[in-house]
Design an enzyme around this catalytic site. Structure first.
Site, mmCIF file in Angstrom:
data_model
loop_
_atom_site.group_PDB
_atom_site.id
_atom_site.type_symbol
_atom_site.label_atom_id
_atom_site.label_comp_id
_atom_site.label_asym_id
_atom_site.label_seq_id
_atom_site.Cartn_x
_atom_site.Cartn_y
_atom_site.Cartn_z
ATOM 1 C CB CYS A 30 -0.964 -0.024 1.182
ATOM 2 S SG CYS A 30 -0.168 -0.038 2.810
ATOM 3 C CG ASN B 247 4.479 -1.639 5.055
ATOM 4 O OD1 ASN B 247 5.612 -1.949 5.412
ATOM 5 N ND2 ASN B 247 3.518 -2.541 4.994
ATOM 6 C CB CYS C 24 -3.627 1.581 7.052
ATOM 7 S SG CYS C 24 -3.348 3.099 8.017
ATOM 8 N NE ARG C 25 -4.457 1.388 1.769
ATOM 9 C CZ ARG C 25 -4.264 2.108 0.684
ATOM 10 N NH1 ARG C 25 -5.113 1.987 -0.337
ATOM 11 N NH2 ARG C 25 -3.253 2.942 0.603
ATOM 12 C CB SER C 26 0.398 -3.522 2.746
ATOM 13 O OG SER C 26 1.225 -2.568 3.348
ATOM 14 C CG ASP D 261 -5.181 5.827 2.138
ATOM 15 O OD1 ASP D 261 -5.230 5.508 3.342
ATOM 16 O OD2 ASP D 261 -4.318 6.592 1.668
#
Ligand code: 4NP
Length: 172
Positions: free
Chosen positions: A13, A16, A18-20, A135
């Site tokens: 993401c 690095n 939150c999402r990934s 995001d």
């Protein structure tokens, strides 16, 4: 006989945090549950480097913890050439995908780079999120709930896809 080489996955993401890292933690838990620890290895990185070395955002960690998953990775940056180290690189959104492709000129390596949600079997052309994991960083906690659900569905599909490529235990 030596164990076959593991399948190596990297979730990417922007930050690095939150999402990934959520995808990394969710996928690691699914791999363990499936009894495939060590045969599929997971990693994550960001296209930006503002958060290098940090633990995931507390909102991402809280949502994952609520679902029984601890997020413990530290943020790193995806650099030119890093695609060599992975079999599949999974981008959260099209901006991440474009940045990854910019850093990966080699045609054979570019084929390893995909949007994560391509692997969600329930993805439809009119998907509310346009096939991306949005995001959540600048929004509220509800965004992290949505992100977790999108990631979990896609990671289940990704696991099914990767399993098909693994040699059967009796072959290895
Ligand atoms: P992520 O969220 O890409 O899911 O880790 C973000 C985290 C930090 C920033 C942007 C997005 N940032 O601009 O610092």
């Amino acid at each position: 006989m030596a164990d076959p080489a593991p399948v190596r996955l990297c979730f990417v993401c922007l930050g690095n945090i939150c999402r990934s890292p959520t995808a990394e933690g969710v996928m690691a838990a699914l791999v363990d549950e499936a009894g495939l620890t060590g045969r599929i290895v997971v990693d994550s990185a960001g296209t930006g480097d503002w958060h290098r070395g940090e633990l995931p955002d507390e909102r991402a960690r809280a949502e994952a913890r609520r679902r029984g998953v601890e997020l413990t990775s530290r943020a790193t940056t995806f650099r030119a050439g890093d695609a060599h180290a992975y079999d599949l690189v999974l981008a959260m959104d099209r901006s991440n995908l474009a940045d990854l492709l910019d850093r990966t000129p080699e045609p054979a390596l570019r084929e390893r780079i995909h949007l994560l949600r391509e692997f969600d079997p329930a993805l439809t052309p009119d998907d509310r999120w346009g096939g991306e994991v949005p995001d959540p960083w600048a929004g509220g906690e509800q965004g992290f709930v949505v992100v977790y659900d999108l990631i979990e569905a896609a990671c289940r599909g990704l696991l099914a896809h990767v399993r098909e490529t693994l040699p059967a235990p009796e072959d290895g």
